[in-house]
Design a protein around this motif. Sequence first.
Motif, short mmCIF file in Angstrom:
data_model
loop_
_atom_site.label_atom_id
_atom_site.label_comp_id
_atom_site.label_asym_id
_atom_site.label_seq_id
_atom_site.Cartn_x
_atom_site.Cartn_y
_atom_site.Cartn_z
N ARG A 175 1.19 -7.98 -5.80
CA ARG A 175 1.44 -6.67 -6.42
C ARG A 175 0.14 -5.86 -6.41
O ARG A 175 -0.92 -6.35 -6.75
N GLY A 176 0.26 -4.61 -6.01
CA GLY A 176 -0.92 -3.74 -5.90
C GLY A 176 -1.60 -3.88 -4.56
O GLY A 176 -2.43 -3.06 -4.19
N LYS A 177 -1.27 -4.91 -3.81
CA LYS A 177 -1.81 -5.11 -2.46
C LYS A 177 -0.71 -5.73 -1.61
O LYS A 177 -0.83 -6.82 -1.08
N SER A 178 0.41 -4.98 -1.54
CA SER A 178 1.59 -5.52 -0.85
C SER A 178 1.68 -5.04 0.59
O SER A 178 2.71 -5.17 1.23
N PHE A 179 0.58 -4.49 1.12
CA PHE A 179 0.51 -4.08 2.52
C PHE A 179 -0.51 -4.97 3.22
O PHE A 179 -1.53 -5.35 2.64
N GLY A 180 -0.28 -5.26 4.48
CA GLY A 180 -1.25 -5.99 5.27
C GLY A 180 -1.10 -5.60 6.72
O GLY A 180 -0.03 -5.14 7.14
N GLY A 181 -2.15 -5.78 7.49
CA GLY A 181 -2.09 -5.42 8.89
C GLY A 181 -2.67 -6.51 9.76
O GLY A 181 -3.55 -7.27 9.34
N VAL A 182 -2.14 -6.62 10.98
CA VAL A 182 -2.63 -7.60 11.95
C VAL A 182 -2.64 -6.96 13.33
O VAL A 182 -1.90 -6.02 13.62
N VAL A 183 -3.51 -7.49 14.19
CA VAL A 183 -3.56 -7.08 15.59
C VAL A 183 -2.65 -8.03 16.35
O VAL A 183 -2.72 -9.23 16.18
N VAL A 184 -1.77 -7.47 17.20
CA VAL A 184 -0.79 -8.32 17.89
C VAL A 184 -0.91 -8.30 19.40
O VAL A 184 -0.20 -9.03 20.08
N GLU A 185 -1.78 -7.49 19.94
CA GLU A 185 -1.85 -7.44 21.40
C GLU A 185 -2.44 -8.74 21.91
O GLU A 185 -3.31 -9.33 21.31
#
Length: 190
Positions: free
Chosen positions: A179-189
Amino acid sequence: MMPYFFLLILAFLSTHSLPKADDHAIYLSTLTLSDEIPGATPGTPILTVRVFSDDLRDAIRNALPDQQSVSEETLCAQHRDQVNAYFSKHLILKTETRQATQSTHSSLSASSEEMQIPLTLKEMSRESDVITVSWFASLPKGCKTLTIKADYLMELFPTQTQMVTIKLNGSQQMLRLVRGKSFGGVVVEG
């Protein structure tokens, strides 16, 4: 002396409630996006979420007050559309794609565009006290990064944690979303 001790214990128990048998102290789900699962194809990995059935039941009842008849037993068979609609608001994948564009002076330039990745419900099942929901995720060509929003169940359970595993193009990455940090990102190439 013994009657006073008994009364003291009785008074303590009457003012303190014991936890209900169906409560649990851990609010955890797993989310896996993988192109290694049977049925996945290149460009169409499978996204799988595993949650406790009582938590998902409570979330559906909270999101749809007219659906109070939802039970853990009927979630998969009778409430697939409601479960899918709930997740469509709380589980979102986006990607940034880069595309070459030609300007008016015949030079090439790259532009980025963020787009939401469509999720198509594959299946839903219940085993014991866990619900598993799977979707096909149609990744566009040129997909370089993924951003994941996974705030499902967090509106009810402040300590809810999503453990995310991304297995794409032969590599594995993991995220922990709260909660409060429910976003995340990754590199997929690849």
